[in-house]
Design a protein around this motif. Structure first.
Motif, PDB file in Angstrom:
ATOM      1  N   VAL A 229      73.107  13.865  45.565  1.00 49.87           N
ATOM      2  CA  VAL A 229      72.829  15.153  46.205  1.00 49.87           C
ATOM      3  C   VAL A 229      72.608  16.182  45.113  1.00 49.87           C
ATOM      4  O   VAL A 229      73.244  16.130  44.050  1.00 49.87           O
ATOM      5  CB  VAL A 229      73.988  15.565  47.144  1.00 49.87           C
ATOM      6  N   ILE A 230      71.669  17.106  45.333  1.00 52.82           N
ATOM      7  CA  ILE A 230      71.386  18.166  44.356  1.00 52.82           C
ATOM      8  C   ILE A 230      71.095  19.478  45.080  1.00 52.82           C
ATOM      9  O   ILE A 230      70.726  19.499  46.254  1.00 52.82           O
ATOM     10  CB  ILE A 230      70.174  17.830  43.454  1.00 52.82           C
ATOM     11  N   LEU A 279      68.308  11.956  42.606  1.00 56.60           N
ATOM     12  CA  LEU A 279      67.323  13.000  42.848  1.00 56.60           C
ATOM     13  C   LEU A 279      67.343  14.003  41.700  1.00 56.60           C
ATOM     14  O   LEU A 279      68.404  14.377  41.203  1.00 56.60           O
ATOM     15  CB  LEU A 279      67.626  13.737  44.157  1.00 56.60           C
ATOM     16  N   ILE A 280      66.131  14.443  41.302  1.00 52.80           N
ATOM     17  CA  ILE A 280      66.006  15.396  40.212  1.00 52.80           C
ATOM     18  C   ILE A 280      64.953  16.434  40.572  1.00 52.80           C
ATOM     19  O   ILE A 280      63.819  16.085  40.925  1.00 52.80           O
ATOM     20  CB  ILE A 280      65.612  14.700  38.892  1.00 52.80           C
ATOM     21  N   LEU A 287      59.827  17.031  43.131  1.00 48.92           N
ATOM     22  CA  LEU A 287      61.104  16.338  43.258  1.00 48.92           C
ATOM     23  C   LEU A 287      60.914  14.890  42.818  1.00 48.92           C
ATOM     24  O   LEU A 287      59.931  14.241  43.178  1.00 48.92           O
ATOM     25  CB  LEU A 287      61.568  16.387  44.717  1.00 48.92           C
ATOM     26  N   LEU A 288      61.835  14.386  42.015  1.00 48.03           N
ATOM     27  CA  LEU A 288      61.793  12.994  41.584  1.00 48.03           C
ATOM     28  C   LEU A 288      62.880  12.196  42.275  1.00 48.03           C
ATOM     29  O   LEU A 288      63.999  12.685  42.461  1.00 48.03           O
ATOM     30  CB  LEU A 288      61.991  12.877  40.065  1.00 48.03           C
ATOM     31  N   MET A 289      62.545  10.966  42.679  1.00 47.27           N
ATOM     32  CA  MET A 289      63.536  10.005  43.130  1.00 47.27           C
ATOM     33  C   MET A 289      63.538   8.862  42.115  1.00 47.27           C
ATOM     34  O   MET A 289      62.525   8.200  41.910  1.00 47.27           O
ATOM     35  CB  MET A 289      63.234   9.466  44.530  1.00 47.27           C
ATOM     36  N   VAL A 290      64.665   8.667  41.475  1.00 46.46           N
ATOM     37  CA  VAL A 290      64.796   7.652  40.438  1.00 46.46           C
ATOM     38  C   VAL A 290      65.598   6.488  41.019  1.00 46.46           C
ATOM     39  O   VAL A 290      66.774   6.640  41.339  1.00 46.46           O
ATOM     40  CB  VAL A 290      65.502   8.224  39.192  1.00 46.46           C
ATOM     41  N   VAL A 291      64.946   5.330  41.162  1.00 47.67           N
ATOM     42  CA  VAL A 291      65.585   4.157  41.761  1.00 47.67           C
ATOM     43  C   VAL A 291      66.051   3.223  40.658  1.00 47.67           C
ATOM     44  O   VAL A 291      65.249   2.726  39.871  1.00 47.67           O
ATOM     45  CB  VAL A 291      64.623   3.425  42.717  1.00 47.67           C
ATOM     46  N   ASN A 339      76.912  12.917  36.761  1.00 47.78           N
ATOM     47  CA  ASN A 339      76.487  14.293  36.556  1.00 47.78           C
ATOM     48  C   ASN A 339      75.465  14.686  37.609  1.00 47.78           C
ATOM     49  O   ASN A 339      74.895  13.841  38.304  1.00 47.78           O
ATOM     50  CB  ASN A 339      75.861  14.449  35.171  1.00 47.78           C
ATOM     51  N   SER A 340      75.241  15.984  37.736  1.00 46.46           N
ATOM     52  CA  SER A 340      74.131  16.455  38.552  1.00 46.46           C
ATOM     53  C   SER A 340      72.850  16.063  37.816  1.00 46.46           C
ATOM     54  O   SER A 340      72.586  16.544  36.712  1.00 46.46           O
ATOM     55  CB  SER A 340      74.214  17.978  38.732  1.00 46.46           C
ATOM     56  N   SER A 341      72.071  15.158  38.390  1.00 44.55           N
ATOM     57  CA  SER A 341      70.937  14.535  37.700  1.00 44.55           C
ATOM     58  C   SER A 341      69.934  15.591  37.233  1.00 44.55           C
ATOM     59  O   SER A 341      69.613  16.518  37.975  1.00 44.55           O
ATOM     60  CB  SER A 341      70.252  13.533  38.626  1.00 44.55           C
TER      61      SER A 341
END
Length: 402
Positions: A229-230, A279-280, A287-291, A339-341
């Motif tokens: 979550v961000i 999520l970044i 917005l990026l989704m890093v899998v 951390n908050s990504s």
């Protein structure tokens, strides 16, 4: 006028401009030692250029024997990539004695602060590791799934068809909080805008609180199994195990935004591979989704041994409704974990990489000394280099941007 007096008389504005030209923390420390006045006027942590630290909770020999103190090793990201053999050399590690972390669990990091759970008190506390200033968020006892606490026993709502469960209070404190983020540092002059979000419970649901609230409030949706979550552009974004994106308006009582996004990554069902999303939010509004793909190896009843094998990155442009796969980060690096990504511009290190620590909180036995999945993934050749795999930690390492 003597030489020292000339340095000491430099105007503060000029001194502040000088600090912006230093990207190495070692060099910044040397700058503070030029004269007593500079040491007094310049903060311990540079305010111009952000420095990325990796907090490594390694107990000292004395701590292992007495369980009273712990030594925290902290290194900068720029030095994690300069050595071909040893990733962290002794001269590149700053030693901080932080008894505040002993018997506590790290559950987040954002805005230069660590967020931890005090397992005996049930407190969720923000700690600045450099100034040692603390700020307490609302306690675990006020989470939506905590029904009652009487001494060493508590009753929690399983928030499912299984009803309620009575359990040991300390055990509940250990497992009920997965990750915590805030929209800002706990600054007194902006406290009315302060907000925190927690991923909590066995079903990984979301709750929040704002200034002057007395309890954590459940998000108004039926989401579950949230993994990240961000805060981003006046909204809260969350992603679940199936890579589904949730979007909430901060200024509209966190009402969910009903949107369907095309091109969402499909979860690949494999008993030996687990996928995990981060999520970044980017500077350009996208917005990026890093899998993250993690290979699991079963050991008795625990999935205790695992390692990251690759990352896939998907981008959602501002105001778009379609995810697109990207293969290159250019001069940027991504930093993910508890951390908050974040996405940062590479300065003293090469870009196009992902720096990761693990957040596999549920995969470790409660009393185990943890060996964590930490490393660097290079998108150029899809190579993944694990670091510090032979080091034991008493709680998860975490990135700190300060």
């Amino acid at each position: 006028m003597g030489g020292d007096d000339q340095w000491a008389s430099i105007h503060q504005d000029i001194l502040n401009q000088l600090t912006k030209r230093f990207h190495s923390y070692d060099e910044y420390l040397q700058l503070r030692l030029v004269c007593k006045q500079w040491n007094f006027n310049l903060s311990l942590i540079p305010s111009g250029n952000k420095v990325l630290w990796l907090l490594l909770p390694i107990p000292t020999v004395a701590a292992e024997r007495s369980s009273k103190k712990a030594k925290i090793h902290v290194g900068t990201i720029s030095k994690l990539t300069q050595r071909r053999t040893r990733i962290l050399e002794e001269k590149e590690i700053y030693h901080l004695t932080m008894p505040e972390l002993q018997n506590n669990l790290v559950r987040g990091s954002c805005h230069g602060w660590i967020i931890m759970v005090l397992i005996y008190e049930g407190t969720i506390r923000m700690l600045n590791p450099f100034t040692k200033v603390c700020f307490d968020l609302l306690p675990i006892s006020t989470l939506p799934n905590v029904i009652d606490i009487h001494g060493d026993k508590c009753i929690i709502d399983l928030e499912s068809t299984y009803g309620t469960l009575e359990m040991d209070t300390i055990s509940m404190h250990k497992i009920n909080v997965y990750k915590v983020i805030t929209n800002s540092a706990p600054n007194n002059d902006r406290y009315n805008d302060f907000m925190a979000v927690v991923i909590y419970g066995g079903y990984r649901k979301l709750a929040f609180y704002k200034a002057n609230d007395t309890r954590w409030i459940k998000f108004p949706t039926s989401h579950k199994m949230i993994v990240d979550v961000i805060f981003f552009q006046e909204k809260v974004y969350a992603v679940d195990f199936d890579h589904q994106l949730y979007e909430f308006h901060i200024k509209k009582k966190l009402e969910p935004v009903r949107r369907i996004y095309e091109g969402t990554p499909l979860y690949q069902h494999d008993t030996n591979i687990m996928q995990y999303s981060y999520l970044i939010g980017c500077d350009d509004g996208s917005l990026l989704m890093v899998v993250r793909h993690i290979r699991l190896t079963k050991h008795t009843e625990w999935w205790r041994y695992y390692k990251t094998i690759k990352f896939d990155i998907y981008k959602l442009n501002k105001n778009a409704k379609v995810w697109s796969r990207i293969y290159d980060l250019g001069t940027y690096v991504l930093v993910v974990g508890l951390n908050s990504s974040i996405q940062i511009l590479a300065s003293n290190c090469k870009g196009n990489k992902i720096y990761f620590t693990d957040g596999m909180v549920g995969l470790h036995p409660d009393d185990d000394i943890w060996r964590h999945d930490i490393g660097i993934f290079n998108l150029k050749d899809n190579s993944c280099r694990r670091v510090l795999s032979d080091v034991n930690f008493f709680c998860p390492p975490v990135w700190i941007l300060s």
